[in-house]
Design a protein around this motif. Sequence first.
Motif, mmCIF file in Angstrom:
data_model
loop_
_atom_site.group_PDB
_atom_site.id
_atom_site.type_symbol
_atom_site.label_atom_id
_atom_site.label_comp_id
_atom_site.label_asym_id
_atom_site.label_seq_id
_atom_site.Cartn_x
_atom_site.Cartn_y
_atom_site.Cartn_z
ATOM 1 N N ASN A 1 -8.787 4.822 6.722
ATOM 2 C CA ASN A 1 -9.445 3.586 6.300
ATOM 3 C C ASN A 1 -10.148 3.769 4.953
ATOM 4 O O ASN A 1 -10.097 2.900 4.084
ATOM 5 C CB ASN A 1 -10.445 3.156 7.374
ATOM 6 N N MET A 2 -10.785 4.935 4.783
ATOM 7 C CA MET A 2 -11.418 5.251 3.501
ATOM 8 C C MET A 2 -10.384 5.254 2.381
ATOM 9 O O MET A 2 -10.608 4.729 1.287
ATOM 10 C CB MET A 2 -12.095 6.620 3.588
ATOM 11 N N ALA A 3 -9.241 5.866 2.671
ATOM 12 C CA ALA A 3 -8.190 5.955 1.662
ATOM 13 C C ALA A 3 -7.649 4.580 1.307
ATOM 14 O O ALA A 3 -7.422 4.265 0.125
ATOM 15 C CB ALA A 3 -7.058 6.850 2.175
ATOM 16 N N LEU A 4 -7.448 3.722 2.321
ATOM 17 C CA LEU A 4 -6.921 2.387 2.061
ATOM 18 C C LEU A 4 -7.875 1.585 1.182
ATOM 19 O O LEU A 4 -7.444 0.828 0.300
ATOM 20 C CB LEU A 4 -6.661 1.654 3.379
ATOM 21 N N LYS A 5 -9.163 1.734 1.413
ATOM 22 C CA LYS A 5 -10.134 1.043 0.567
ATOM 23 C C LYS A 5 -10.019 1.517 -0.876
ATOM 24 O O LYS A 5 -10.077 0.720 -1.819
ATOM 25 C CB LYS A 5 -11.550 1.297 1.087
ATOM 26 N N LYS A 6 -9.843 2.821 -1.030
ATOM 27 C CA LYS A 6 -9.697 3.389 -2.370
ATOM 28 C C LYS A 6 -8.444 2.843 -3.049
ATOM 29 O O LYS A 6 -8.485 2.410 -4.211
ATOM 30 C CB LYS A 6 -9.631 4.912 -2.285
ATOM 31 N N THR B 214 -1.744 10.976 -6.477
ATOM 32 C CA THR B 214 -0.354 11.013 -6.910
ATOM 33 C C THR B 214 0.404 9.758 -6.507
ATOM 34 O O THR B 214 1.402 9.419 -7.113
ATOM 35 C CB THR B 214 0.358 12.237 -6.295
ATOM 36 N N HIS B 215 -0.079 9.070 -5.426
ATOM 37 C CA HIS B 215 0.632 7.880 -4.978
ATOM 38 C C HIS B 215 -0.077 6.606 -5.392
ATOM 39 O O HIS B 215 0.339 5.528 -5.037
ATOM 40 C CB HIS B 215 0.738 7.885 -3.435
ATOM 41 N N SER B 216 -1.157 6.717 -6.128
ATOM 42 C CA SER B 216 -2.057 5.585 -6.280
ATOM 43 C C SER B 216 -1.443 4.390 -6.991
ATOM 44 O O SER B 216 -1.925 3.285 -6.822
ATOM 45 C CB SER B 216 -3.320 6.017 -7.029
ATOM 46 N N ASN B 217 -0.395 4.590 -7.791
ATOM 47 C CA ASN B 217 0.161 3.472 -8.541
ATOM 48 C C ASN B 217 1.588 3.140 -8.129
ATOM 49 O O ASN B 217 2.312 2.484 -8.857
ATOM 50 C CB ASN B 217 0.110 3.770 -10.039
ATOM 51 N N ASN B 218 2.005 3.610 -6.972
ATOM 52 C CA ASN B 218 3.393 3.427 -6.569
ATOM 53 C C ASN B 218 3.579 2.459 -5.420
ATOM 54 O O ASN B 218 4.609 2.450 -4.767
ATOM 55 C CB ASN B 218 4.007 4.784 -6.201
ATOM 56 N N GLY B 219 2.593 1.627 -5.134
ATOM 57 C CA GLY B 219 2.755 0.604 -4.114
ATOM 58 C C GLY B 219 2.526 1.079 -2.701
ATOM 59 O O GLY B 219 2.210 2.243 -2.431
ATOM 60 N N SER C 151 -3.298 -0.233 -5.829
ATOM 61 C CA SER C 151 -2.038 0.255 -5.258
ATOM 62 C C SER C 151 -1.547 -0.640 -4.133
ATOM 63 O O SER C 151 -0.344 -0.760 -3.897
ATOM 64 C CB SER C 151 -2.223 1.680 -4.721
ATOM 65 N N ILE C 152 -2.482 -1.245 -3.397
ATOM 66 C CA ILE C 152 -2.145 -2.259 -2.409
ATOM 67 C C ILE C 152 -3.005 -3.478 -2.723
ATOM 68 O O ILE C 152 -4.097 -3.360 -3.280
ATOM 69 C CB ILE C 152 -2.384 -1.779 -0.962
ATOM 70 N N SER C 153 -2.493 -4.655 -2.353
ATOM 71 C CA SER C 153 -3.227 -5.883 -2.672
ATOM 72 C C SER C 153 -4.051 -6.394 -1.504
ATOM 73 O O SER C 153 -5.026 -7.110 -1.692
ATOM 74 C CB SER C 153 -2.247 -6.983 -3.101
ATOM 75 N N GLN C 154 -3.649 -6.019 -0.284
ATOM 76 C CA GLN C 154 -4.344 -6.507 0.903
ATOM 77 C C GLN C 154 -4.383 -5.434 1.974
ATOM 78 O O GLN C 154 -3.444 -4.641 2.092
ATOM 79 C CB GLN C 154 -3.624 -7.724 1.496
ATOM 80 N N PHE C 155 -5.454 -5.410 2.748
ATOM 81 C CA PHE C 155 -5.438 -4.704 4.021
ATOM 82 C C PHE C 155 -6.510 -5.283 4.911
ATOM 83 O O PHE C 155 -7.560 -5.716 4.445
ATOM 84 C CB PHE C 155 -5.552 -3.184 3.842
ATOM 85 N N ALA C 156 -6.200 -5.359 6.218
ATOM 86 C CA ALA C 156 -7.110 -6.020 7.151
ATOM 87 C C ALA C 156 -6.847 -5.535 8.563
ATOM 88 O O ALA C 156 -5.763 -5.029 8.873
ATOM 89 C CB ALA C 156 -6.937 -7.535 7.083
ATOM 90 N N ARG C 157 -7.833 -5.690 9.414
ATOM 91 C CA ARG C 157 -7.695 -5.394 10.837
ATOM 92 C C ARG C 157 -6.973 -6.561 11.492
ATOM 93 O O ARG C 157 -7.317 -7.726 11.265
ATOM 94 C CB ARG C 157 -9.080 -5.204 11.451
ATOM 95 N N ALA C 158 -5.959 -6.291 12.284
ATOM 96 C CA ALA C 158 -5.200 -7.341 12.959
ATOM 97 C C ALA C 158 -5.983 -7.883 14.142
ATOM 98 O O ALA C 158 -6.455 -7.122 14.976
ATOM 99 C CB ALA C 158 -3.847 -6.798 13.422
ATOM 100 N N HIS C 159 -6.124 -9.201 14.200
ATOM 101 C CA HIS C 159 -6.781 -9.837 15.336
ATOM 102 C C HIS C 159 -5.786 -10.091 16.462
ATOM 103 O O HIS C 159 -6.156 -10.134 17.626
ATOM 104 C CB HIS C 159 -7.396 -11.159 14.913
ATOM 105 N N LYS D 34 -6.818 0.119 -2.417
ATOM 106 C CA LYS D 34 -6.947 -1.309 -2.720
ATOM 107 C C LYS D 34 -7.781 -1.507 -3.987
ATOM 108 O O LYS D 34 -7.433 -2.328 -4.849
ATOM 109 C CB LYS D 34 -7.586 -2.059 -1.550
ATOM 110 N N ASN D 35 -8.850 -0.749 -4.102
ATOM 111 C CA ASN D 35 -9.693 -0.852 -5.303
ATOM 112 C C ASN D 35 -8.931 -0.454 -6.558
ATOM 113 O O ASN D 35 -9.164 -0.986 -7.645
ATOM 114 C CB ASN D 35 -10.937 0.022 -5.148
ATOM 115 N N GLU D 36 -8.005 0.506 -6.401
ATOM 116 C CA GLU D 36 -7.195 0.955 -7.540
ATOM 117 C C GLU D 36 -6.036 0.014 -7.841
ATOM 118 O O GLU D 36 -5.392 0.125 -8.882
ATOM 119 C CB GLU D 36 -6.629 2.350 -7.260
#
Length: 254
Positions: free
Chosen positions: A180-185, A157-162, A191-199, A187-189
């Motif tokens: 983390n699984m959801a964020l990967k999904k 339901t939220h996949s295209n709303n940023g 809905s988000i353009s970037q995600f990463a572990r903060a160093h 990003k693939n869709e």
Amino acid sequence: MNASKLSKIFLTIIIGITTLNAMADVREEINAIKLDEKYLFAEATDAEPNKAFESALYELTLIINDVRSSKGKNTIEPRDIMGMAEQKSYPRGNKTLSFVYLPTEKALSVKPRANKDIAIAQTHKPDSATNTAVVGMPDSIVPETVQQVAPHTFATTHSNNGAASVSARICEYEMATEANMALKKYKNEGSISQFARAHSIDEIPNDAHLLLFDRNRVIQAVLGPDNGSGRTNLRTKQPDNLNNYHQVAIIWYK
């Protein structure tokens, strides 16, 4: 000014230049390790060098356990890598930055100590006066799904709303592994353009949403972007900031 005083001044200048050069060399070595994907690493800052090292070691253990879990291996404790992890450090203001690292291959081969009753020194947990320590590792090794996690059906339901809508969904999770699984999904869709572990804290974009979780991968908070007056805890809807959290790992996304 006599020759003795001039000699002392020159000696002080030479020592200062040598120290600055040595610090620059250490920082350059640290940056090279951060760019090398074969290493896992963590860093922490504290007024006491030993505490900075212990905090960094604690954080390195957290990230090693993330990677080990993704490979179906048992988790370890800081004592298990105490004699294996390498360290580099340098002064940062009136504190010391401790950087610890270990090759990924070596981290995966560590055997947890069987005797849990062996007395060991507890790793330092920073108090409110110390900097928030965050774990670092190459983006290509952001934790994969651990084998013990059951298949999860993600709502779309939220996949295209940023990112804002993605965060609303992320707030429903208790464990970082599933988030983390959801964020990967998402990003693939797209809905988000970037995600990463903060160093480190410094590399977190102000406009990014943050997922904070502890060494057991339990989510501690989901924070919204910094709009200039600070971040908001998206679970409590109250103002919040990173200084309120210690010994956490951070994933940012936007």
